[in-house]
Write a protein that holds these residues in place. Structure first.
Motif, PDB file in Angstrom:
ATOM      1  N   PRO A  31     -27.233 -11.427 -46.307  1.00  0.00           N
ATOM      2  CA  PRO A  31     -26.293 -12.795 -46.438  1.00  0.00           C
ATOM      3  C   PRO A  31     -26.569 -13.923 -47.582  1.00  0.00           C
ATOM      4  CG  PRO A  31     -28.338 -13.477 -45.375  1.00  0.00           C
ATOM      5  CD  PRO A  31     -28.708 -12.277 -45.185  1.00  0.00           C
ATOM      6  N   GLU A  32     -25.592 -14.688 -48.533  1.00  0.00           N
ATOM      7  CA  GLU A  32     -25.974 -14.921 -49.593  1.00  0.00           C
ATOM      8  C   GLU A  32     -26.251 -16.776 -48.842  1.00  0.00           C
ATOM      9  OE1 GLU A  32     -24.890 -15.476 -53.047  1.00  0.00           O
ATOM     10  OE2 GLU A  32     -24.455 -13.283 -52.206  1.00  0.00           O
ATOM     11  N   ARG A  33     -27.029 -17.553 -49.989  1.00  0.00           N
ATOM     12  CA  ARG A  33     -28.003 -17.928 -49.517  1.00  0.00           C
ATOM     13  C   ARG A  33     -26.658 -19.537 -50.841  1.00  0.00           C
ATOM     14  NH1 ARG A  33     -34.012 -20.784 -50.642  1.00  0.00           N
ATOM     15  NH2 ARG A  33     -33.094 -22.897 -49.812  1.00  0.00           N
ATOM     16  N   ILE A  34     -26.540 -20.732 -50.468  1.00  0.00           N
ATOM     17  CA  ILE A  34     -26.163 -21.508 -51.224  1.00  0.00           C
ATOM     18  C   ILE A  34     -27.439 -22.862 -51.117  1.00  0.00           C
ATOM     19  CG2 ILE A  34     -24.713 -23.182 -51.375  1.00  0.00           C
ATOM     20  CD1 ILE A  34     -22.583 -21.695 -49.566  1.00  0.00           C
ATOM     21  N   LYS A  35     -27.836 -22.767 -52.974  1.00  0.00           N
ATOM     22  CA  LYS A  35     -29.382 -23.620 -52.714  1.00  0.00           C
ATOM     23  C   LYS A  35     -28.278 -25.348 -52.338  1.00  0.00           C
ATOM     24  CE  LYS A  35     -31.938 -20.386 -54.855  1.00  0.00           C
ATOM     25  NZ  LYS A  35     -32.826 -20.505 -56.329  1.00  0.00           N
ATOM     26  N   LYS A  75     -23.780 -29.188 -55.319  1.00  0.00           N
ATOM     27  CA  LYS A  75     -22.939 -28.268 -55.737  1.00  0.00           C
ATOM     28  C   LYS A  75     -22.937 -27.315 -54.892  1.00  0.00           C
ATOM     29  CE  LYS A  75     -20.228 -26.799 -59.623  1.00  0.00           C
ATOM     30  NZ  LYS A  75     -18.885 -27.085 -59.728  1.00  0.00           N
ATOM     31  N   LEU A  76     -21.138 -26.855 -55.277  1.00  0.00           N
ATOM     32  CA  LEU A  76     -21.117 -25.600 -55.014  1.00  0.00           C
ATOM     33  C   LEU A  76     -20.482 -24.931 -55.868  1.00  0.00           C
ATOM     34  CD1 LEU A  76     -19.081 -26.189 -51.633  1.00  0.00           C
ATOM     35  CD2 LEU A  76     -20.489 -24.905 -51.324  1.00  0.00           C
ATOM     36  N   PRO A  77     -21.139 -23.257 -55.658  1.00  0.00           N
ATOM     37  CA  PRO A  77     -21.049 -22.464 -56.978  1.00  0.00           C
ATOM     38  C   PRO A  77     -19.201 -21.860 -56.788  1.00  0.00           C
ATOM     39  CG  PRO A  77     -22.990 -22.181 -56.359  1.00  0.00           C
ATOM     40  CD  PRO A  77     -22.532 -23.488 -55.076  1.00  0.00           C
ATOM     41  N   ILE A  78     -18.517 -21.790 -58.297  1.00  0.00           N
ATOM     42  CA  ILE A  78     -17.139 -20.664 -57.757  1.00  0.00           C
ATOM     43  C   ILE A  78     -17.134 -19.337 -56.993  1.00  0.00           C
ATOM     44  CG2 ILE A  78     -15.430 -20.101 -59.296  1.00  0.00           C
ATOM     45  CD1 ILE A  78     -16.052 -21.996 -61.454  1.00  0.00           C
ATOM     46  N   GLU A  79     -18.671 -18.601 -57.230  1.00  0.00           N
ATOM     47  CA  GLU A  79     -17.968 -17.639 -56.669  1.00  0.00           C
ATOM     48  C   GLU A  79     -18.728 -17.914 -55.064  1.00  0.00           C
ATOM     49  OE1 GLU A  79     -20.732 -17.271 -60.021  1.00  0.00           O
ATOM     50  OE2 GLU A  79     -20.629 -18.518 -58.737  1.00  0.00           O
ATOM     51  N   ASP A  80     -19.238 -19.358 -54.590  1.00  0.00           N
ATOM     52  CA  ASP A  80     -19.182 -19.057 -53.053  1.00  0.00           C
ATOM     53  C   ASP A  80     -18.043 -19.572 -52.760  1.00  0.00           C
ATOM     54  OD1 ASP A  80     -21.770 -18.239 -52.486  1.00  0.00           O
ATOM     55  OD2 ASP A  80     -22.234 -20.355 -53.283  1.00  0.00           O
ATOM     56  N   ASP A 141     -21.742 -46.317 -67.430  1.00  0.00           N
ATOM     57  CA  ASP A 141     -22.897 -46.365 -67.981  1.00  0.00           C
ATOM     58  C   ASP A 141     -24.354 -46.277 -67.993  1.00  0.00           C
ATOM     59  OD1 ASP A 141     -21.643 -48.529 -69.555  1.00  0.00           O
ATOM     60  OD2 ASP A 141     -22.618 -50.545 -67.898  1.00  0.00           O
ATOM     61  N   GLY A 142     -24.337 -45.664 -66.533  1.00  0.00           N
ATOM     62  CA  GLY A 142     -25.577 -44.582 -66.494  1.00  0.00           C
ATOM     63  C   GLY A 142     -24.897 -43.476 -65.826  1.00  0.00           C
ATOM     64  N   VAL A 143     -25.851 -42.880 -65.699  1.00  0.00           N
ATOM     65  CA  VAL A 143     -25.361 -41.197 -65.123  1.00  0.00           C
ATOM     66  C   VAL A 143     -25.894 -40.735 -63.285  1.00  0.00           C
ATOM     67  CG1 VAL A 143     -26.237 -38.670 -64.871  1.00  0.00           C
ATOM     68  CG2 VAL A 143     -26.666 -39.771 -66.745  1.00  0.00           C
ATOM     69  N   GLU A 144     -24.330 -40.308 -63.464  1.00  0.00           N
ATOM     70  CA  GLU A 144     -23.591 -40.646 -61.592  1.00  0.00           C
ATOM     71  C   GLU A 144     -23.911 -38.882 -61.372  1.00  0.00           C
ATOM     72  OE1 GLU A 144     -21.660 -42.965 -59.594  1.00  0.00           O
ATOM     73  OE2 GLU A 144     -22.521 -44.587 -60.254  1.00  0.00           O
ATOM     74  N   PHE A 145     -24.404 -38.043 -59.825  1.00  0.00           N
ATOM     75  CA  PHE A 145     -24.250 -36.951 -59.826  1.00  0.00           C
ATOM     76  C   PHE A 145     -23.033 -36.753 -59.203  1.00  0.00           C
ATOM     77  CE2 PHE A 145     -28.586 -36.421 -61.329  1.00  0.00           C
ATOM     78  CZ  PHE A 145     -28.840 -35.456 -62.278  1.00  0.00           C
ATOM     79  N   SER A 146     -21.927 -35.546 -58.988  1.00  0.00           N
ATOM     80  CA  SER A 146     -21.714 -35.578 -58.023  1.00  0.00           C
ATOM     81  C   SER A 146     -22.178 -34.853 -56.894  1.00  0.00           C
ATOM     82  CB  SER A 146     -19.858 -35.516 -58.650  1.00  0.00           C
ATOM     83  OG  SER A 146     -20.444 -33.636 -58.882  1.00  0.00           O
ATOM     84  N   SER A 147     -21.252 -34.663 -55.484  1.00  0.00           N
ATOM     85  CA  SER A 147     -21.303 -33.377 -54.846  1.00  0.00           C
ATOM     86  C   SER A 147     -20.452 -32.885 -54.338  1.00  0.00           C
ATOM     87  CB  SER A 147     -22.595 -34.355 -53.331  1.00  0.00           C
ATOM     88  OG  SER A 147     -21.404 -35.582 -53.267  1.00  0.00           O
ATOM     89  N   ASP A 148     -20.447 -31.866 -53.694  1.00  0.00           N
ATOM     90  CA  ASP A 148     -19.755 -30.977 -52.865  1.00  0.00           C
ATOM     91  C   ASP A 148     -19.378 -30.433 -51.847  1.00  0.00           C
ATOM     92  OD1 ASP A 148     -18.153 -29.929 -55.786  1.00  0.00           O
ATOM     93  OD2 ASP A 148     -19.269 -28.604 -55.763  1.00  0.00           O
ATOM     94  N   SER A 149     -18.437 -31.613 -50.530  1.00  0.00           N
ATOM     95  CA  SER A 149     -18.306 -31.279 -49.343  1.00  0.00           C
ATOM     96  C   SER A 149     -17.667 -30.268 -48.941  1.00  0.00           C
ATOM     97  CB  SER A 149     -18.594 -32.577 -48.908  1.00  0.00           C
ATOM     98  OG  SER A 149     -19.199 -33.539 -49.130  1.00  0.00           O
ATOM     99  N   MET A 150     -17.660 -29.375 -47.313  1.00  0.00           N
ATOM    100  CA  MET A 150     -16.801 -28.640 -47.207  1.00  0.00           C
ATOM    101  C   MET A 150     -16.933 -28.590 -45.583  1.00  0.00           C
ATOM    102  SD  MET A 150     -18.541 -24.813 -48.381  1.00  0.00           S
ATOM    103  CE  MET A 150     -20.008 -24.716 -47.655  1.00  0.00           C
ATOM    104  N   SER A 151     -15.404 -28.611 -44.764  1.00  0.00           N
ATOM    105  CA  SER A 151     -16.001 -28.252 -43.629  1.00  0.00           C
ATOM    106  C   SER A 151     -15.192 -26.742 -42.964  1.00  0.00           C
ATOM    107  CB  SER A 151     -14.396 -29.890 -43.409  1.00  0.00           C
ATOM    108  OG  SER A 151     -14.725 -30.964 -43.538  1.00  0.00           O
TER     109      SER A 151
END
Length: 202
Positions: A31-35, A75-80, A141-151
């Motif tokens: 199976p494929e892993r998404i970290k 992050k959701l990689p493009i491949e996934d 001004d600061g660094v804010e990391f985004s995130s990816d969601s899915m349902s």
């Protein structure tokens, strides 16, 4: 029986695989892993239906809906994304959403972790993921990391070892044990838990 009251403090090891035509397991050898799973929720709509007679409740029955899954990753990689959302990819590396996209049936497994080193494994035998909302923000001004969601929504599937079809499977391992992990991977994916030697090097 000794009950365990340790609460979940984290999530880890999200794996998925596309189901084969017979739905006995997944395509491929591992199976494929998404970290970097950050958050995940699994819920099932359930209601009590009542029948009445003689001015009172005569009988009750439970009605169960599909299992709804909401997940968030660093992050959701493009491949996934291409696999999970059924996207078309061109030879030049472009990929796109379209009205005829049809995501495949997939199975998924993840672990809920505890501070004592134990893990509770959760298996989702058959379901489909849907495309997430696209949202981006300018850097300030600061660094804010985004995130990816899915349902996703998961449904019942025949799983070896159970007399009836199931939509969510659970198993718990104490620290140092992998019995439940190995059993749930075999039941849900039809293959063994991927060791470091079996995982892709890229």
């Amino acid at each position: 029986m000794v009950k365990n009251y340790h609460a979940t403090t984290g999530v880890d090891e999200f794996y998925y695989g596309v189901l084969n035509a017979e739905e006995t397991g997944v395509t491929g050898t591992v199976p494929e892993r998404i970290k970097f799973l950050q958050e995940i929720s699994v819920s099932q709509e359930q209601s009590i239906e009542k029948a009445y007679g003689d001015n009172k409740v005569a009988e009750m029955a439970t009605s169960n809906g599909t299992v709804e899954v909401e997940s968030q990753f660093h992050k959701l990689p493009i491949e996934d994304r291409i696999v999970l959302f059924g996207l078309e990819k061109t030879e030049s590396g472009l990929y796109a959403y379209g009205a005829n996209d049809n995501p495949p049936y997939v199975a998924a497994v993840f672990a809920k972790t505890h501070e004592d080193g134990s893990k509770e494994w959760v298996g989702l035998p058959k379901g489909k993921f849907t495309k997430p909302e696209q949202s981006n923000k300018t850097k300030e001004d600061g660094v804010e990391f985004s995130s990816d969601s899915m349902s996703a929504e998961f449904m019942d599937r025949k799983v070896t070892g159970f007399s009836e079809e199931k939509s969510v499977i659970f198993g718990r391992d104490e620290k140092g044990s992998t019995a439940a992990r190995d059993a749930i991977f075999t039941a849900v994916f039809g293959v063994a838990y991927p060791t470091s030697e079996a995982l892709p090097t890229a």
